[in-house]
Structures are given as C-alpha cells and as structure tokens.
Design an enzyme around this catalytic site. Structure first.
Site, PDB file in Angstrom:
ATOM      1  N   ASN A  56       0.765  -0.956   0.039  1.00 38.81           N
ATOM      2  CA  ASN A  56       0.096  -0.373  -0.096  1.00 38.81           C
ATOM      3  C   ASN A  56       1.034   1.466  -0.376  1.00 38.81           C
ATOM      4  O   ASN A  56       2.292   1.026  -0.117  1.00 38.81           O
ATOM      5  CB  ASN A  56      -1.098   0.292   0.999  1.00 38.81           C
ATOM      6  CG  ASN A  56       0.185  -0.335   2.989  1.00 38.81           C
ATOM      7  OD1 ASN A  56       0.953   1.213   2.804  1.00 38.81           O
ATOM      8  ND2 ASN A  56       0.118  -0.963   3.216  1.00 38.81           N
TER       9      ASN A  56
ATOM     10  N   PHE B 177      -4.341   3.681  14.406  1.00 42.74           N
ATOM     11  CA  PHE B 177      -4.131   4.119  13.279  1.00 42.74           C
ATOM     12  C   PHE B 177      -6.242   3.619  12.798  1.00 42.74           C
ATOM     13  O   PHE B 177      -5.621   2.517  12.823  1.00 42.74           O
ATOM     14  CB  PHE B 177      -3.271   4.798  12.605  1.00 42.74           C
ATOM     15  CG  PHE B 177      -2.771   5.272  13.603  1.00 42.74           C
ATOM     16  CD1 PHE B 177      -1.396   5.201  14.080  1.00 42.74           C
ATOM     17  CD2 PHE B 177      -2.339   6.593  12.194  1.00 42.74           C
ATOM     18  CE1 PHE B 177      -0.787   6.539  14.849  1.00 42.74           C
ATOM     19  CE2 PHE B 177      -1.514   7.927  13.224  1.00 42.74           C
ATOM     20  CZ  PHE B 177      -0.488   8.148  14.288  1.00 42.74           C
TER      21      PHE B 177
ATOM     22  N   LYS C  77       9.555 -16.201 -10.082  1.00 41.54           N
ATOM     23  CA  LYS C  77       8.613 -15.958 -10.978  1.00 41.54           C
ATOM     24  C   LYS C  77       7.850 -16.430 -11.971  1.00 41.54           C
ATOM     25  O   LYS C  77       7.989 -16.674 -12.933  1.00 41.54           O
ATOM     26  CB  LYS C  77       9.967 -14.973 -11.875  1.00 41.54           C
ATOM     27  CG  LYS C  77       8.398 -13.672 -12.458  1.00 41.54           C
ATOM     28  CD  LYS C  77       9.935 -12.578 -14.107  1.00 41.54           C
ATOM     29  CE  LYS C  77       9.446 -11.569 -14.331  1.00 41.54           C
ATOM     30  NZ  LYS C  77       9.949 -11.500 -15.591  1.00 41.54           N
TER      31      LYS C  77
ATOM     32  N   LYS D 159     -10.526  -3.028  19.599  1.00 38.66           N
ATOM     33  CA  LYS D 159      -8.898  -3.314  19.740  1.00 38.66           C
ATOM     34  C   LYS D 159      -8.410  -3.030  20.859  1.00 38.66           C
ATOM     35  O   LYS D 159      -7.202  -3.318  21.085  1.00 38.66           O
ATOM     36  CB  LYS D 159      -8.382  -2.709  18.545  1.00 38.66           C
ATOM     37  CG  LYS D 159      -8.605  -3.322  17.104  1.00 38.66           C
ATOM     38  CD  LYS D 159      -7.510  -2.926  15.953  1.00 38.66           C
ATOM     39  CE  LYS D 159      -8.018  -3.105  14.578  1.00 38.66           C
ATOM     40  NZ  LYS D 159      -7.499  -3.267  13.579  1.00 38.66           N
TER      41      LYS D 159
ATOM     42  N   ASP E 267      -4.095  -6.614   5.023  1.00 40.30           N
ATOM     43  CA  ASP E 267      -4.629  -7.591   5.877  1.00 40.30           C
ATOM     44  C   ASP E 267      -4.596  -8.939   6.009  1.00 40.30           C
ATOM     45  O   ASP E 267      -4.782  -9.386   5.993  1.00 40.30           O
ATOM     46  CB  ASP E 267      -6.135  -7.357   5.449  1.00 40.30           C
ATOM     47  CG  ASP E 267      -6.373  -5.124   6.516  1.00 40.30           C
ATOM     48  OD1 ASP E 267      -5.373  -5.590   7.283  1.00 40.30           O
ATOM     49  OD2 ASP E 267      -7.265  -4.669   6.255  1.00 40.30           O
TER      50      ASP E 267
ATOM     51  N   LYS F 231     -13.334   0.780  15.933  1.00 39.74           N
ATOM     52  CA  LYS F 231     -12.152  -0.415  16.314  1.00 39.74           C
ATOM     53  C   LYS F 231     -10.985  -0.145  17.003  1.00 39.74           C
ATOM     54  O   LYS F 231      -9.911  -0.786  17.962  1.00 39.74           O
ATOM     55  CB  LYS F 231     -11.050   0.602  14.823  1.00 39.74           C
ATOM     56  CG  LYS F 231     -11.381  -0.528  13.422  1.00 39.74           C
ATOM     57  CD  LYS F 231     -10.089   0.402  12.429  1.00 39.74           C
ATOM     58  CE  LYS F 231     -10.507   0.147  11.069  1.00 39.74           C
ATOM     59  NZ  LYS F 231     -10.250   0.516   9.686  1.00 39.74           N
TER      60      LYS F 231
END
Ligand code: CTP
Length: 400
Positions: free
Chosen positions: A212, A325, A291, A343, A281, A339
């Site tokens: 990301n 975050f 490859k 958590k 995730d 969250k």
C-alpha cells in the site's frame, strides 16, 4: 512547523575551521525553524566565512570582538546574550575552543560568552582525524560531557585535509535535530515507547508483492518526537525510504508476519505502543518460488488473512497505553470508534484518506483523535511532527 526551537533564543558559535561554511546552512535551518538566532564567531572563523553572510542570514549584528570600537555595546553583549539564550550550539568547535572551554579560559568573545551560559549547550567538534583522536582533545571533550554539554560525534569520511576518518562536522539537519532534542522537555524520560510505521509487503513471487502507499512518515514522526521527549524508542518499520530517526532502535521488517513477530517480542517492556503501520490485511496463500510467467490469460491469487497485530496487542496488553490508527475513506467516526472498542485501545487516530494534504505520503495530516471514554478531538491540518507531539501529549496525560 513548531518544534522546541520555535521562538527560542539560540546562539550559534562559530570557530575557525573549514566546516564554517556549513554554519551558514545551519543558521538558515535554525531561523526556518522559528529560532531567534544570534551569531558569535571567533576571529579565525571570520577568515573562513565573512560575518556579513551571517549578519544577512540572521538579520542581526554578529559578535566577533568584545572590544570592537565601532560597537560600544560589544563588551556587555556576551553577558546579555548568555542570559537570554535558551540554547547554544558551537558548530564547528575547534580543538582550541574545546580546550579553552574545558579549562575555563576566557580570552575572546566566544569563550568568554560560554562561561556565562547556563542553558543547554551542544558542541560539534570538527577537525582533522588525528587531531580529533589525540588524547588532549578526547580528554577535553570528556570534560565537556561531564560538565553536562552535549558533544556531537563528528561524522566519518574524507576530510578537507585528505585524511579519512572521524572529524567531519555533522550535516546541518542532524545538528538541528540534536539541538531540538536537547531543548525538548523530557516528559517521557524513563518510558519505553514502541512504534510501528510504514507499509508491509506481502510477496507473490520473488519480484512482486502486495503493498500500500504508506510512506511511514507519520510513524517516524512519532518515533522521533518520543525520542526528543526522552523515551527509549523502538521503531518497527516496514519498507520505507525515510532517514532513520537518531537514537531510536529500528527493527526493519517486510511482511505483516515479520512485523507481528517483532511487535510481540517488544511489547512487554513497553509503556506506550503506537501502531501507525499500514499492515497488509491479507497475504498470498502461496508464494511462488520463481517469477510467475504471463502464460495464462487470467491469474487468480488466493489470499489469506494476516493476524491483526493491533487486536492481539490489545488482548495481551496489561498496563500499556495503546494507540491505533484508522485510515478510512468514509464514516470515520463510526469506523474509528468501532476499531477502538474491538481492539481494546486507549486512543485511535482517525483520518480520512484521499485528501491531498492528509494521509499517505503527505507531510501534513488532518486527524481526529477518539478516546476510550468517548471523547472526540478533531485537529486542524498540521505537520505530521506536530500531530506526533499532540498524540504524545495525550498519551502523557494518560500515563500512570
Ligand atoms: N492493524 C494491525 N494489523 C493488521 C491490520 C491493521 O495491527 N493486520 C492496525 C493498524 O496498524 C492500525 C489499525 O490496525 O493501527 C487499523 O488499521 P486499518 O487498516 O485502518 O483497519 P483494519 O483493522 O485493517 O480494518 P479494515 O481494513 O477493515 O478497515
């Protein structure tokens, strides 16, 4: 950006070394950081770079001589400046100035001024390697350290005289960084802070991965701010191109599983855990050994879920203050609060990604802090370093 330097009176002392040209850059950085800088230079320093340069950059007269006949206030200036200073940095500091100050000699403007100083002092020695390593210089530097001054290690490399070894003046951004740390209040002294930052990479084959756009800037800013505030900091970092924060133990990882391992290993000793990493995730169920060739028209990858590191830490934690975050593209409040609850966090930093001045890769961030007790604190758009300090302010309020 406002750091501990902002609005402070800083005296930049410059001695006669070839690195005096770097002092102009340091002065520029100090004024850019909002410091009110006054320059004091030795006569030999003025042979390397003219005082006019420093006068222009600081916008103030430069003191070179206590007995300047054209300047009737010069003789009292060194006392006035010493009383007003919040911080002093001597860059470059020559062997001669180091020796003079270690032994309390006052025979020019700068050495006389130094004796009257009561605020923190950073000394940045810079000279030929053999001079630097010579027993007298090392002895004198030890004396300065014992006297409570910060002595910055010179960098190593090829010096102006052609020798290779320690003796180089550290780069101005590093001097600014250490001076900022020196002047920051130590409200996290004796605390251990664990920070995660950056993206993770989940390999598909030896040349491809899923990741990301996280740059790691927010987490690095938190690690740096915590170090400034006196904490012992461990930074678990995914792949980033950022400079490592100074005086922070950085553990580099690649995948979410490696990050989980590092975090679980470090968490028990921590007082504060800030999880700003953008953890993948999912990972590929199988990583190809070679490859993958583009023979098929369609390629299906099976992904399996990674451990939610933050959630596991939330379940395991005892006394730690845990900050998570939440990067969301919509329904920030609902998602962040969910969250926070799920958590077992003390606080969550929520931001809506997708805005040009907030989120992945930017230098600024616009976040909202959500607290366990239901409190919500929306913050203005600000530099990530400022967001980091604000998060730590709130953490400090919650520490036992
Ligand atoms: N996080 C984590 N481990 C994961 C995923 C996320 O520790 N496998 C942490 C992140 O470091 C962050 C917080 O969880 O502090 C929230 O991450 P985010 O990606 O916003 O949320 P997710 O829990 O992954 O939920 P979703 O992707 O469904 O929004």
């Amino acid at each position: 950006m406002k750091t501990a330097i902002h609005g402070k009176h800083i005296v930049l002392g410059i001695c006669g070394g070839i690195a005096a040209y770097k002092s102009a850059e340091l002065l520029r950085l100090l004024t850019k950081a909002g410091a009110n800088v006054r320059v004091m230079m030795t006569r030999n320093a003025a042979r390397f770079v003219g005082p006019v340069t420093f006068e222009a950059l600081s916008g103030k007269p430069v003191c070179t001589d206590l007995f300047d006949r054209t300047d009737p206030d010069a003789a009292i200036r060194h006392i006035e400046w010493a009383q007003e200073a919040h911080g002093v940095v001597i860059a470059p500091a020559t062997a001669s100035m180091v020796a003079k100050h270690a032994h309390g000699l006052a025979d020019d403007a700068l050495s006389t001024f130094l004796l009257a100083v009561t605020c923190p002092v950073a000394v940045c020695p810079s000279m030929n390697t053999d001079m630097y390593l010579s027993p007298p210089v090392q002895r004198n530097l030890e004396i300065l350290k014992k006297d409570g001054h910060l002595v910055l290690e010179p960098g190593s490399g090829e010096l102006a005289c052609g020798t290779v070894g320690p003796g180089r003046l550290p780069e101005p951004p590093l001097i600014l960084d250490r001076l900022t740390a020196l002047l920051t209040r130590k409200d996290l002294a004796g605390r251990r802070v664990l920070v995660t930052a950056g993206p993770t990479q989940e390999p598909i084959d030896p040349v491809r991965f899923i990741s990301n756009p996280s740059s790691g800037k927010m987490g690095y800013a938190v690690a740096r701010a915590a170090e400034y505030r006196g904490a012992e900091v461990v930074l678990v970092s995914g792949p980033t191109s950022l400079d490592l924060p100074v005086n922070v133990r950085t553990v580099r990882v690649r995948t979410a599983r490696e990050m989980a391992h590092a975090v679980f290993e470090q968490m028990d000793g921590a007082d504060v855990i800030v999880k700003s990493a953008a953890v993948g995730d999912y990972r590929a169920m199988e990583t190809a050994a070679h490859k993958i060739k583009k023979t098929a028209d369609e390629l299906t990858l099976t992904l399996v879920k990674n451990t939610d590191i933050l959630k596991s830490v939330g379940l395991r934690k005892t006394r730690q203050i845990l900050v998570g975050f939440a990067a969301e593209t919509r329904d920030l409040k609902e998602n962040a609060q969910e969250k926070l609850e799920k958590k077992n966090l003390d606080m969550i930093v929520g931001n809506l990604v997708g805005h040009p001045s907030s989120g992945f890769g930017t230098d600024t961030n616009r976040v909202t802090l959500f607290y366990r007790d239901g409190g919500i604190e929306p913050l203005e758009e600000m530099d990530k370093a400022e967001v980091a300090h604000l998060i730590l302010d709130r953490v400090c309020e919650r520490l036992p």
